[in-house]
Scaffold this motif. Structure first.
Motif, short mmCIF file in Angstrom:
data_model
loop_
_atom_site.label_atom_id
_atom_site.label_comp_id
_atom_site.label_asym_id
_atom_site.label_seq_id
_atom_site.Cartn_x
_atom_site.Cartn_y
_atom_site.Cartn_z
N ALA A 133 0.87 -1.19 0.00
CA ALA A 133 0.00 0.00 0.00
C ALA A 133 0.90 1.23 0.00
O ALA A 133 1.42 1.64 1.04
CB ALA A 133 -0.91 -0.01 1.22
N ASP A 135 0.11 4.17 -0.39
CA ASP A 135 -0.45 5.34 0.32
C ASP A 135 -0.14 5.28 1.82
O ASP A 135 -0.39 6.23 2.54
CB ASP A 135 -1.96 5.46 0.07
CG ASP A 135 -2.73 4.21 0.45
OD1 ASP A 135 -2.10 3.17 0.72
OD2 ASP A 135 -3.98 4.25 0.47
N GLY A 136 0.39 4.13 2.27
CA GLY A 136 0.70 4.02 3.70
C GLY A 136 2.17 4.24 4.00
O GLY A 136 2.61 4.04 5.14
N PRO A 138 5.45 5.48 5.37
CA PRO A 138 5.62 6.35 6.54
C PRO A 138 6.50 7.56 6.21
O PRO A 138 7.67 7.62 6.57
CB PRO A 138 6.30 5.43 7.56
CG PRO A 138 7.04 4.42 6.75
CD PRO A 138 6.26 4.24 5.47
N HIS A 380 5.12 0.67 11.82
CA HIS A 380 4.58 0.78 10.47
C HIS A 380 3.94 -0.54 10.03
O HIS A 380 2.84 -0.54 9.47
CB HIS A 380 5.71 1.18 9.51
CG HIS A 380 5.34 1.08 8.08
ND1 HIS A 380 4.40 1.91 7.49
CD2 HIS A 380 5.76 0.26 7.09
CE1 HIS A 380 4.27 1.59 6.22
NE2 HIS A 380 5.08 0.59 5.95
N ARG A 383 0.56 -1.07 11.58
CA ARG A 383 -0.46 -0.25 10.90
C ARG A 383 -0.83 -0.84 9.55
O ARG A 383 -2.00 -0.93 9.19
CB ARG A 383 0.05 1.18 10.70
CG ARG A 383 -0.24 2.13 11.83
CD ARG A 383 -0.08 3.57 11.37
NE ARG A 383 1.23 3.82 10.76
CZ ARG A 383 2.29 4.27 11.45
NH1 ARG A 383 2.20 4.50 12.74
NH2 ARG A 383 3.44 4.47 10.84
N GLN A 384 0.19 -1.22 8.79
CA GLN A 384 -0.05 -1.76 7.45
C GLN A 384 -0.85 -3.06 7.52
O GLN A 384 -1.74 -3.30 6.71
CB GLN A 384 1.26 -2.03 6.71
CG GLN A 384 2.00 -0.78 6.27
CD GLN A 384 1.28 -0.01 5.16
OE1 GLN A 384 0.28 0.65 5.41
NE2 GLN A 384 1.78 -0.09 3.94
N ARG A 387 -4.38 -2.26 7.86
CA ARG A 387 -4.87 -1.72 6.60
C ARG A 387 -5.11 -2.86 5.59
O ARG A 387 -6.15 -2.92 4.94
CB ARG A 387 -3.81 -0.76 6.04
CG ARG A 387 -4.16 -0.07 4.74
CD ARG A 387 -2.95 0.70 4.21
NE ARG A 387 -2.37 1.62 5.17
CZ ARG A 387 -2.60 2.93 5.19
NH1 ARG A 387 -3.37 3.47 4.28
NH2 ARG A 387 -2.06 3.69 6.09
N TYR A 388 -4.15 -3.79 5.52
CA TYR A 388 -4.28 -4.90 4.56
C TYR A 388 -5.44 -5.80 4.93
O TYR A 388 -6.17 -6.27 4.07
CB TYR A 388 -2.99 -5.71 4.48
CG TYR A 388 -1.85 -4.94 3.86
CD1 TYR A 388 -2.07 -4.12 2.74
CD2 TYR A 388 -0.57 -5.00 4.37
CE1 TYR A 388 -1.05 -3.40 2.18
CE2 TYR A 388 0.46 -4.29 3.80
CZ TYR A 388 0.23 -3.48 2.70
OH TYR A 388 1.24 -2.77 2.14
N ARG A 391 -8.56 -4.10 3.81
CA ARG A 391 -8.70 -4.08 2.35
C ARG A 391 -8.97 -5.49 1.82
O ARG A 391 -9.78 -5.68 0.92
CB ARG A 391 -7.44 -3.47 1.71
CG ARG A 391 -7.37 -1.99 2.02
CD ARG A 391 -6.21 -1.27 1.36
NE ARG A 391 -6.33 0.15 1.71
CZ ARG A 391 -5.52 1.11 1.29
NH1 ARG A 391 -4.51 0.82 0.50
NH2 ARG A 391 -5.72 2.36 1.65
N ASN A 458 -3.50 -1.88 -2.68
CA ASN A 458 -3.80 -0.53 -3.13
C ASN A 458 -5.26 -0.34 -3.51
O ASN A 458 -5.60 0.53 -4.30
CB ASN A 458 -2.89 -0.15 -4.30
CG ASN A 458 -1.47 0.08 -3.79
OD1 ASN A 458 -1.21 1.08 -3.12
ND2 ASN A 458 -0.58 -0.85 -4.05
#
Ligand SMILES: Cc1ncc(COP(=O)(O)O)c(C=O)c1O
Length: 487
Positions: A133, A135-136, A138, A380, A383-384, A387-388, A391, A458
Protein backbone atom coordinates in the motif's frame (compact mmCIF):
# COMPACT_ATOMS: atom_id res chain seq x y z
CA UNK A 1 -25.43 21.30 -25.53
CA UNK A 2 -21.84 20.98 -26.52
CA UNK A 3 -21.32 18.43 -29.19
CA UNK A 4 -18.52 15.93 -28.49
CA UNK A 5 -17.55 16.15 -32.09
CA UNK A 6 -16.69 19.81 -31.68
CA UNK A 7 -14.03 19.31 -29.01
CA UNK A 8 -10.87 20.14 -30.85
CA UNK A 9 -7.74 18.14 -30.27
CA UNK A 10 -4.56 18.24 -32.24
CA UNK A 11 -2.63 14.97 -32.37
CA UNK A 12 0.27 14.38 -34.68
CA UNK A 13 0.37 10.72 -35.61
CA UNK A 14 3.13 11.21 -38.15
CA UNK A 15 5.74 12.07 -35.55
CA UNK A 16 4.48 9.75 -32.79
CA UNK A 17 6.57 6.60 -32.31
CA UNK A 18 5.01 3.20 -32.87
CA UNK A 19 4.62 0.73 -35.70
CA UNK A 20 0.87 0.67 -35.91
CA UNK A 21 -1.59 3.53 -36.16
CA UNK A 22 -3.11 2.50 -32.89
CA UNK A 23 0.24 2.52 -31.08
CA UNK A 24 0.93 5.97 -32.51
CA UNK A 25 -2.50 7.23 -31.48
CA UNK A 26 -1.98 5.90 -27.95
CA UNK A 27 1.42 7.48 -27.78
CA UNK A 28 0.22 10.86 -29.00
CA UNK A 29 -2.72 10.84 -26.57
CA UNK A 30 -0.61 9.77 -23.63
CA UNK A 31 1.82 12.51 -24.48
CA UNK A 32 -0.93 15.10 -24.62
CA UNK A 33 -2.12 14.13 -21.13
CA UNK A 34 1.34 13.85 -19.62
CA UNK A 35 2.53 17.15 -21.00
CA UNK A 36 -0.49 18.87 -19.45
CA UNK A 37 -1.74 19.92 -22.86
CA UNK A 38 -4.90 18.02 -21.91
CA UNK A 39 -5.44 18.88 -18.24
CA UNK A 40 -7.38 16.64 -15.80
CA UNK A 41 -11.09 16.69 -16.49
CA UNK A 42 -10.81 17.82 -20.12
CA UNK A 43 -13.22 16.26 -22.53
CA UNK A 44 -11.96 14.29 -25.45
CA UNK A 45 -13.53 14.33 -28.88
CA UNK A 46 -16.01 11.61 -29.71
CA UNK A 47 -14.21 8.64 -31.21
CA UNK A 48 -15.93 9.07 -34.58
CA UNK A 49 -14.97 12.73 -34.80
CA UNK A 50 -11.37 12.17 -33.80
CA UNK A 51 -11.06 9.26 -36.20
CA UNK A 52 -12.34 11.41 -39.04
CA UNK A 53 -9.99 14.22 -38.13
CA UNK A 54 -6.98 11.91 -37.98
CA UNK A 55 -7.99 9.99 -41.07
CA UNK A 56 -8.00 6.63 -39.28
CA UNK A 57 -10.73 4.08 -38.66
CA UNK A 58 -12.88 4.60 -35.61
CA UNK A 59 -11.68 1.30 -34.14
CA UNK A 60 -8.19 2.76 -33.82
CA UNK A 61 -9.46 5.57 -31.62
CA UNK A 62 -11.79 3.31 -29.62
CA UNK A 63 -8.90 0.98 -28.81
CA UNK A 64 -6.57 3.85 -27.97
CA UNK A 65 -9.13 5.37 -25.58
CA UNK A 66 -9.71 1.97 -23.96
CA UNK A 67 -6.00 1.43 -23.49
CA UNK A 68 -5.42 4.85 -21.99
CA UNK A 69 -8.42 4.31 -19.71
CA UNK A 70 -6.90 1.06 -18.50
CA UNK A 71 -3.67 2.89 -17.81
CA UNK A 72 -5.55 5.42 -15.73
CA UNK A 73 -5.08 8.41 -18.02
CA UNK A 74 -8.67 8.61 -19.22
CA UNK A 75 -12.03 8.14 -17.63
CA UNK A 76 -14.68 6.59 -19.83
CA UNK A 77 -18.12 7.06 -18.37
CA UNK A 78 -21.06 5.45 -20.00
CA UNK A 79 -23.05 8.20 -21.69
CA UNK A 80 -20.64 10.77 -20.28
CA UNK A 81 -18.06 10.76 -23.01
CA UNK A 82 -14.36 10.41 -22.36
CA UNK A 83 -12.38 12.76 -20.16
CA UNK A 84 -8.86 13.02 -18.88
CA UNK A 85 -8.83 11.34 -15.47
CA UNK A 86 -8.83 13.60 -12.42
CA UNK A 87 -5.59 12.09 -11.24
CA UNK A 88 -3.97 10.96 -14.43
CA UNK A 89 -1.11 8.52 -14.18
CA UNK A 90 2.19 10.03 -13.11
CA UNK A 91 4.58 11.45 -15.64
CA UNK A 92 7.01 8.59 -15.30
CA UNK A 93 4.42 6.11 -16.41
CA UNK A 94 4.45 6.11 -20.14
CA UNK A 95 7.92 4.99 -21.01
CA UNK A 96 7.47 1.57 -19.53
CA UNK A 97 4.04 0.99 -21.02
CA UNK A 98 4.49 2.55 -24.43
CA UNK A 99 4.04 -0.47 -26.59
CA UNK A 100 5.15 0.05 -30.09
CA UNK A 101 3.50 -3.09 -31.31
CA UNK A 102 0.17 -1.57 -30.54
CA UNK A 103 -0.81 -4.35 -28.16
CA UNK A 104 -2.31 -3.27 -24.89
CA UNK A 105 0.42 -3.87 -22.28
CA UNK A 106 -2.19 -5.51 -20.08
CA UNK A 107 -2.85 -8.12 -22.70
CA UNK A 108 0.84 -8.76 -23.02
CA UNK A 109 1.48 -8.95 -19.27
CA UNK A 110 2.39 -12.47 -18.35
CA UNK A 111 4.41 -14.19 -15.70
CA UNK A 112 7.33 -13.61 -18.02
CA UNK A 113 6.51 -10.04 -18.69
CA UNK A 114 6.71 -7.55 -15.88
CA UNK A 115 4.96 -4.75 -17.72
CA UNK A 116 1.85 -4.67 -15.62
CA UNK A 117 3.20 -4.93 -12.08
CA UNK A 118 6.20 -2.81 -12.41
CA UNK A 119 5.04 0.23 -14.27
CA UNK A 120 4.21 3.38 -12.44
CA UNK A 121 0.79 3.56 -14.10
CA UNK A 122 -2.18 3.94 -11.75
CA UNK A 123 -5.10 1.91 -13.05
CA UNK A 124 -8.62 2.82 -11.96
CA UNK A 125 -9.01 -0.41 -10.01
CA UNK A 126 -5.55 -1.35 -8.84
CA UNK A 127 -5.40 -5.07 -8.09
CA UNK A 128 -1.77 -5.48 -9.03
CA UNK A 129 -0.36 -8.15 -6.75
CA UNK A 130 3.20 -6.94 -6.36
CA UNK A 131 2.84 -3.57 -4.71
CA UNK A 132 2.44 -2.74 -1.02
CA UNK A 133 0.00 0.00 0.00
CA UNK A 134 2.01 2.90 -1.27
CA UNK A 135 -0.45 5.34 0.32
CA UNK A 136 0.70 4.02 3.70
CA UNK A 137 4.38 4.81 3.26
CA UNK A 138 5.62 6.35 6.54
CA UNK A 139 6.70 9.64 5.00
CA UNK A 140 7.10 11.49 8.29
CA UNK A 141 9.15 8.73 9.87
CA UNK A 142 11.36 8.47 6.79
CA UNK A 143 11.79 12.23 6.66
CA UNK A 144 12.74 12.25 10.34
CA UNK A 145 15.29 9.49 9.81
CA UNK A 146 16.87 11.13 6.77
CA UNK A 147 17.07 14.43 8.65
CA UNK A 148 18.70 12.81 11.66
CA UNK A 149 21.24 11.03 9.47
CA UNK A 150 22.11 14.14 7.49
CA UNK A 151 22.59 16.11 10.70
CA UNK A 152 24.87 13.54 12.27
CA UNK A 153 26.73 11.66 9.56
CA UNK A 154 30.45 12.49 9.70
CA UNK A 155 32.06 13.80 6.52
CA UNK A 156 34.25 10.71 6.20
CA UNK A 157 31.19 8.55 5.72
CA UNK A 158 30.22 10.49 2.61
CA UNK A 159 32.93 8.63 0.70
CA UNK A 160 32.35 5.07 -0.56
CA UNK A 161 30.52 2.91 1.92
CA UNK A 162 31.03 -0.70 2.92
CA UNK A 163 30.49 -2.86 -0.17
CA UNK A 164 28.50 -5.37 1.86
CA UNK A 165 26.30 -2.70 3.39
CA UNK A 166 26.57 -0.26 6.26
CA UNK A 167 27.30 -1.95 9.62
CA UNK A 168 24.36 -0.22 11.35
CA UNK A 169 21.87 -1.62 8.87
CA UNK A 170 23.39 -5.08 8.85
CA UNK A 171 23.19 -5.17 12.64
CA UNK A 172 19.63 -3.85 12.66
CA UNK A 173 18.59 -6.45 10.08
CA UNK A 174 20.27 -9.36 11.89
CA UNK A 175 18.47 -8.27 15.03
CA UNK A 176 15.06 -7.68 13.49
CA UNK A 177 15.11 -10.84 11.34
CA UNK A 178 16.06 -12.93 14.37
CA UNK A 179 13.19 -11.49 16.37
CA UNK A 180 10.46 -11.50 13.71
CA UNK A 181 11.48 -14.35 11.39
CA UNK A 182 13.64 -16.65 13.47
CA UNK A 183 16.64 -16.01 11.20
CA UNK A 184 19.94 -17.04 12.77
CA UNK A 185 22.79 -14.84 11.56
CA UNK A 186 25.52 -12.48 12.61
CA UNK A 187 25.59 -9.00 11.03
CA UNK A 188 28.58 -10.17 8.95
CA UNK A 189 26.31 -12.65 7.17
CA UNK A 190 23.91 -9.89 6.11
CA UNK A 191 24.60 -8.29 2.72
CA UNK A 192 22.66 -5.17 1.77
CA UNK A 193 21.53 -4.96 -1.87
CA UNK A 194 19.25 -2.91 -4.07
CA UNK A 195 16.34 -5.31 -3.58
CA UNK A 196 15.89 -8.99 -4.30
CA UNK A 197 16.34 -8.40 -8.01
CA UNK A 198 19.88 -7.25 -7.29
CA UNK A 199 20.45 -10.02 -4.77
CA UNK A 200 19.70 -12.71 -7.34
CA UNK A 201 22.60 -12.15 -9.78
CA UNK A 202 24.95 -11.81 -6.83
CA UNK A 203 23.85 -15.14 -5.40
CA UNK A 204 23.82 -17.04 -8.70
CA UNK A 205 27.33 -15.85 -9.47
CA UNK A 206 28.55 -16.99 -6.07
CA UNK A 207 27.01 -20.41 -6.68
CA UNK A 208 28.25 -20.59 -10.24
CA UNK A 209 31.79 -19.82 -9.02
CA UNK A 210 31.39 -22.91 -6.85
CA UNK A 211 30.51 -24.99 -9.88
CA UNK A 212 26.72 -24.91 -9.62
CA UNK A 213 24.87 -25.64 -12.86
CA UNK A 214 21.18 -26.33 -12.23
CA UNK A 215 18.73 -24.36 -10.09
CA UNK A 216 15.21 -25.55 -9.28
CA UNK A 217 12.59 -22.82 -9.52
CA UNK A 218 8.93 -22.88 -8.53
CA UNK A 219 6.39 -23.35 -11.31
CA UNK A 220 4.44 -21.12 -11.31
CA UNK A 221 6.77 -18.63 -9.75
CA UNK A 222 8.15 -15.14 -10.01
CA UNK A 223 9.46 -14.74 -13.56
CA UNK A 224 12.52 -12.85 -12.34
CA UNK A 225 13.88 -15.88 -10.50
CA UNK A 226 14.05 -18.07 -13.61
CA UNK A 227 15.31 -15.28 -15.81
CA UNK A 228 18.06 -14.28 -13.40
CA UNK A 229 19.19 -17.92 -13.16
CA UNK A 230 19.42 -18.15 -16.95
CA UNK A 231 21.16 -14.78 -17.23
CA UNK A 232 23.81 -16.03 -14.82
CA UNK A 233 24.51 -18.91 -17.20
CA UNK A 234 22.82 -21.51 -15.00
CA UNK A 235 19.94 -23.77 -15.99
CA UNK A 236 16.56 -23.05 -14.38
CA UNK A 237 14.61 -26.27 -13.76
CA UNK A 238 10.88 -25.67 -13.14
CA UNK A 239 9.36 -27.67 -10.28
CA UNK A 240 5.56 -27.79 -10.19
CA UNK A 241 3.97 -26.51 -6.98
CA UNK A 242 0.62 -27.57 -5.55
CA UNK A 243 -1.63 -26.46 -2.69
CA UNK A 244 1.18 -27.11 -0.20
CA UNK A 245 3.85 -25.34 -2.23
CA UNK A 246 6.87 -27.02 -3.75
CA UNK A 247 7.02 -30.81 -3.39
CA UNK A 248 10.55 -31.83 -2.33
CA UNK A 249 9.97 -35.43 -3.40
CA UNK A 250 10.16 -34.16 -6.99
CA UNK A 251 13.74 -32.98 -6.51
CA UNK A 252 15.35 -36.38 -6.11
CA UNK A 253 16.51 -37.11 -9.66
CA UNK A 254 16.98 -33.59 -10.99
CA UNK A 255 20.66 -33.08 -10.20
CA UNK A 256 20.06 -29.65 -8.74
CA UNK A 257 22.71 -27.52 -7.07
CA UNK A 258 20.21 -25.08 -5.62
CA UNK A 259 16.49 -24.44 -5.39
CA UNK A 260 14.62 -21.16 -4.99
CA UNK A 261 11.43 -21.19 -2.91
CA UNK A 262 8.85 -18.84 -1.36
CA UNK A 263 7.96 -21.00 1.67
CA UNK A 264 5.96 -18.52 3.74
CA UNK A 265 3.57 -17.57 0.93
CA UNK A 266 4.22 -19.04 -2.47
CA UNK A 267 4.24 -16.57 -5.29
CA UNK A 268 1.81 -16.51 -7.02
CA UNK A 269 -0.39 -19.31 -5.63
CA UNK A 270 -0.30 -18.16 -2.00
CA UNK A 271 0.40 -21.73 -0.79
CA UNK A 272 2.24 -22.23 2.49
CA UNK A 273 5.04 -24.80 2.48
CA UNK A 274 3.88 -27.41 5.00
CA UNK A 275 6.10 -28.29 8.00
CA UNK A 276 6.78 -31.77 6.64
CA UNK A 277 7.81 -30.37 3.27
CA UNK A 278 10.04 -27.80 4.92
CA UNK A 279 11.79 -30.59 6.79
CA UNK A 280 12.03 -32.72 3.63
CA UNK A 281 13.44 -29.83 1.63
CA UNK A 282 16.14 -29.15 4.19
CA UNK A 283 16.95 -32.90 4.38
CA UNK A 284 17.25 -33.03 0.58
CA UNK A 285 19.58 -30.02 0.51
CA UNK A 286 21.74 -31.45 3.28
CA UNK A 287 21.97 -34.74 1.51
CA UNK A 288 22.94 -33.19 -1.84
CA UNK A 289 25.02 -30.33 -0.53
CA UNK A 290 22.63 -27.99 -2.31
CA UNK A 291 21.73 -24.42 -1.39
CA UNK A 292 18.16 -23.21 -0.81
CA UNK A 293 17.21 -19.64 -1.63
CA UNK A 294 14.33 -18.59 0.62
CA UNK A 295 12.53 -15.60 -0.91
CA UNK A 296 10.74 -14.21 2.15
CA UNK A 297 9.19 -11.32 0.26
CA UNK A 298 5.93 -10.76 2.17
CA UNK A 299 6.07 -12.89 5.31
CA UNK A 300 5.44 -9.90 7.57
CA UNK A 301 1.80 -9.95 6.53
CA UNK A 302 -0.50 -12.66 7.81
CA UNK A 303 -4.08 -12.48 8.98
CA UNK A 304 -5.79 -15.72 9.92
CA UNK A 305 -2.93 -18.03 10.62
CA UNK A 306 -0.04 -18.55 12.98
CA UNK A 307 3.28 -16.99 12.06
CA UNK A 308 5.62 -19.39 10.32
CA UNK A 309 9.31 -18.96 11.00
CA UNK A 310 11.87 -18.75 8.26
CA UNK A 311 13.34 -21.83 6.64
CA UNK A 312 16.72 -20.24 7.26
CA UNK A 313 16.21 -20.72 11.00
CA UNK A 314 16.04 -24.49 10.41
CA UNK A 315 19.31 -24.69 8.48
CA UNK A 316 21.41 -21.50 8.50
CA UNK A 317 24.27 -23.34 6.81
CA UNK A 318 22.17 -24.34 3.77
CA UNK A 319 19.63 -21.58 3.35
CA UNK A 320 20.25 -18.18 1.79
CA UNK A 321 17.58 -15.84 3.10
CA UNK A 322 16.44 -13.10 0.70
CA UNK A 323 14.47 -10.11 1.98
CA UNK A 324 13.44 -6.71 0.73
CA UNK A 325 11.96 -3.42 1.84
CA UNK A 326 9.73 -3.50 -1.24
CA UNK A 327 6.68 -5.00 0.50
CA UNK A 328 7.27 -3.72 4.01
CA UNK A 329 7.98 -0.11 3.03
CA UNK A 330 8.06 0.63 -0.70
CA UNK A 331 9.76 -0.64 -3.86
CA UNK A 332 10.96 2.92 -4.50
CA UNK A 333 13.50 2.57 -1.68
CA UNK A 334 15.39 -0.12 -3.63
CA UNK A 335 16.71 -1.76 -0.49
CA UNK A 336 17.01 -5.49 0.06
CA UNK A 337 19.24 -8.01 1.79
CA UNK A 338 20.67 -11.46 1.64
CA UNK A 339 21.59 -13.49 4.67
CA UNK A 340 24.34 -15.87 3.56
CA UNK A 341 25.70 -19.00 5.20
CA UNK A 342 29.13 -18.13 6.60
CA UNK A 343 30.86 -20.33 4.02
CA UNK A 344 29.38 -18.21 1.22
CA UNK A 345 30.32 -14.95 2.94
CA UNK A 346 33.91 -16.11 2.81
CA UNK A 347 33.62 -16.53 -0.97
CA UNK A 348 32.10 -13.09 -1.55
CA UNK A 349 33.86 -11.03 -4.17
CA UNK A 350 37.46 -11.76 -3.34
CA UNK A 351 39.30 -9.51 -5.78
CA UNK A 352 36.18 -9.05 -7.84
CA UNK A 353 35.90 -5.38 -8.70
CA UNK A 354 32.48 -5.83 -10.28
CA UNK A 355 30.57 -6.93 -7.23
CA UNK A 356 28.28 -6.50 -5.51
CA UNK A 357 26.09 -5.15 -8.25
CA UNK A 358 25.72 -1.79 -6.57
CA UNK A 359 25.45 -1.00 -2.93
CA UNK A 360 22.51 1.26 -2.13
CA UNK A 361 23.11 4.84 -0.94
CA UNK A 362 24.74 5.06 2.49
CA UNK A 363 22.29 7.71 3.68
CA UNK A 364 19.27 5.54 2.84
CA UNK A 365 20.83 2.51 4.51
CA UNK A 366 21.49 4.51 7.66
CA UNK A 367 17.97 5.93 7.59
CA UNK A 368 16.49 2.44 7.41
CA UNK A 369 18.75 1.29 10.26
CA UNK A 370 17.55 4.28 12.28
CA UNK A 371 13.90 3.33 11.65
CA UNK A 372 14.54 -0.25 12.73
CA UNK A 373 16.36 0.88 15.87
CA UNK A 374 13.56 3.24 16.86
CA UNK A 375 10.88 0.59 16.39
CA UNK A 376 9.37 2.60 13.54
CA UNK A 377 9.45 -0.34 11.14
CA UNK A 378 7.51 -2.52 13.57
CA UNK A 379 5.03 0.27 14.19
CA UNK A 380 4.58 0.78 10.47
CA UNK A 381 4.08 -2.94 9.90
CA UNK A 382 1.40 -3.09 12.58
CA UNK A 383 -0.46 -0.25 10.90
CA UNK A 384 -0.05 -1.76 7.45
CA UNK A 385 -1.25 -5.17 8.64
CA UNK A 386 -4.48 -3.60 9.83
CA UNK A 387 -4.87 -1.72 6.60
CA UNK A 388 -4.28 -4.90 4.56
CA UNK A 389 -6.70 -6.91 6.62
CA UNK A 390 -9.42 -4.30 6.07
CA UNK A 391 -8.70 -4.08 2.35
CA UNK A 392 -8.50 -7.84 1.99
CA UNK A 393 -11.78 -8.37 3.87
CA UNK A 394 -13.50 -5.73 1.74
CA UNK A 395 -12.33 -7.39 -1.47
CA UNK A 396 -13.23 -10.91 -0.29
CA UNK A 397 -16.66 -9.74 0.92
CA UNK A 398 -17.37 -8.18 -2.45
CA UNK A 399 -16.22 -11.29 -4.29
CA UNK A 400 -18.43 -13.45 -2.07
CA UNK A 401 -21.36 -11.15 -2.79
CA UNK A 402 -20.88 -10.48 -6.49
CA UNK A 403 -18.92 -13.51 -7.69
CA UNK A 404 -19.97 -16.31 -5.33
CA UNK A 405 -18.87 -18.96 -7.82
CA UNK A 406 -15.23 -17.87 -7.49
CA UNK A 407 -13.01 -20.01 -5.31
CA UNK A 408 -10.54 -17.76 -3.46
CA UNK A 409 -7.19 -19.18 -2.34
CA UNK A 410 -4.03 -17.99 -0.62
CA UNK A 411 -5.62 -15.06 1.19
CA UNK A 412 -4.48 -15.89 4.74
CA UNK A 413 -1.26 -13.98 4.25
CA UNK A 414 0.56 -11.59 1.97
CA UNK A 415 -0.86 -8.87 -0.21
CA UNK A 416 -2.85 -10.80 -2.80
CA UNK A 417 -5.36 -13.60 -3.25
CA UNK A 418 -5.80 -16.13 -6.02
CA UNK A 419 -9.19 -16.20 -7.72
CA UNK A 420 -9.65 -19.59 -9.36
CA UNK A 421 -11.48 -19.61 -12.69
CA UNK A 422 -13.20 -22.50 -14.42
CA UNK A 423 -10.52 -24.83 -15.80
CA UNK A 424 -9.62 -23.95 -19.35
CA UNK A 425 -10.55 -20.28 -19.03
CA UNK A 426 -8.28 -18.08 -21.12
CA UNK A 427 -6.57 -16.10 -18.34
CA UNK A 428 -4.95 -13.68 -20.73
CA UNK A 429 -8.30 -12.88 -22.29
CA UNK A 430 -9.74 -12.20 -18.83
CA UNK A 431 -6.79 -10.01 -17.86
CA UNK A 432 -7.03 -8.07 -21.12
CA UNK A 433 -10.79 -7.70 -20.77
CA UNK A 434 -10.36 -6.61 -17.15
CA UNK A 435 -7.89 -3.95 -18.28
CA UNK A 436 -10.55 -2.63 -20.63
CA UNK A 437 -12.80 -2.32 -17.59
CA UNK A 438 -10.07 -0.43 -15.74
CA UNK A 439 -9.01 -3.39 -13.57
CA UNK A 440 -5.31 -4.28 -13.39
CA UNK A 441 -4.47 -7.76 -12.13
CA UNK A 442 -2.38 -10.71 -13.30
CA UNK A 443 -2.87 -14.19 -14.70
CA UNK A 444 -1.97 -17.12 -12.40
CA UNK A 445 -0.17 -19.18 -15.07
CA UNK A 446 -0.36 -22.44 -13.18
CA UNK A 447 -0.20 -25.72 -15.05
CA UNK A 448 -3.45 -27.36 -14.10
CA UNK A 449 -5.74 -24.55 -13.20
CA UNK A 450 -6.79 -21.15 -14.41
CA UNK A 451 -6.89 -18.17 -12.13
CA UNK A 452 -6.16 -14.55 -11.45
CA UNK A 453 -3.78 -13.03 -8.95
CA UNK A 454 -5.51 -10.08 -7.34
CA UNK A 455 -3.71 -7.74 -4.97
CA UNK A 456 -5.64 -5.66 -2.47
CA UNK A 457 -2.88 -3.52 -1.01
CA UNK A 458 -3.80 -0.53 -3.13
CA UNK A 459 -7.54 -1.09 -3.21
CA UNK A 460 -9.18 1.08 -0.53
CA UNK A 461 -12.29 -0.49 1.03
CA UNK A 462 -14.50 2.11 -0.59
CA UNK A 463 -13.29 1.02 -4.01
CA UNK A 464 -13.78 -2.72 -3.57
CA UNK A 465 -17.39 -2.90 -4.76
CA UNK A 466 -16.73 -1.01 -7.98
CA UNK A 467 -13.56 -3.00 -8.65
CA UNK A 468 -15.38 -6.32 -8.27
CA UNK A 469 -18.28 -5.07 -10.38
CA UNK A 470 -15.84 -4.17 -13.15
CA UNK A 471 -14.07 -7.51 -12.78
CA UNK A 472 -17.38 -9.35 -12.89
CA UNK A 473 -18.26 -7.56 -16.13
CA UNK A 474 -14.93 -8.60 -17.63
CA UNK A 475 -15.42 -12.19 -16.49
CA UNK A 476 -18.90 -12.35 -17.92
CA UNK A 477 -17.61 -11.13 -21.26
CA UNK A 478 -14.93 -13.82 -21.44
CA UNK A 479 -16.11 -16.79 -19.40
CA UNK A 480 -19.75 -16.97 -20.35
CA UNK A 481 -19.30 -17.00 -24.12
CA UNK A 482 -16.64 -19.69 -23.68
CA UNK A 483 -18.97 -21.77 -21.53
CA UNK A 484 -21.77 -21.29 -24.03
CA UNK A 485 -19.56 -22.43 -26.85
CA UNK A 486 -18.64 -25.54 -24.89
CA UNK A 487 -22.24 -26.58 -24.18
C1 LIG B 1 8.07 -13.10 -5.40
C2 LIG B 1 8.75 -11.80 -5.15
N1 LIG B 1 9.84 -11.78 -4.41
C3 LIG B 1 10.50 -10.62 -4.14
C4 LIG B 1 10.07 -9.42 -4.64
C5 LIG B 1 10.83 -8.16 -4.27
O1 LIG B 1 11.65 -7.71 -5.27
P1 LIG B 1 12.55 -6.42 -5.04
O2 LIG B 1 13.15 -6.54 -3.69
O3 LIG B 1 13.60 -6.48 -6.11
O4 LIG B 1 11.67 -5.24 -5.19
C6 LIG B 1 8.94 -9.40 -5.43
C7 LIG B 1 8.49 -8.11 -6.00
O5 LIG B 1 7.64 -8.01 -6.82
C8 LIG B 1 8.26 -10.61 -5.69
O6 LIG B 1 7.15 -10.63 -6.43
Amino acid sequence: VESWGQVDLHLDLDTAPGRTLRARAEHALRDAVRSGRLPPGSRLPATRALAAQLGVSRGVVVEAYAQLAAEGYLDTRRGGGTRVADHPAPATAAAATADDDGDPPQAAATADDPVLSETAVSPRHDLRPSLPAVDGFPRQAWLGAITRILRTIPDQRLGYGDRNGEPELRAALANSLARTRGVRATPEQVIVTGGLRDSLPLLWRLLSDRGAKRVGIEDPGWWRIGRSVAEAGLTPVPIPTDDDGLDPSRLASLQLDAVAVTPAHQFPTGAVLSPSRRAALVAWARDRGAIILEDDYDAEFRYDRQPIGSLQGLAPDLVVYGGSASKTLAPALRLGWLVLPSTLVAELHEDDPSSPAGTPPTIDQLALADLFDRGEVDRHLRRQRQRYRRRRDALLDEIAAQLPQIDVRGAAAGLFAVLLLPTGTDEDAVVAQAARHGVALEPLRARHRAGLVAGYANLPEAGAAAAVTALAAALTAVVRPATERAT
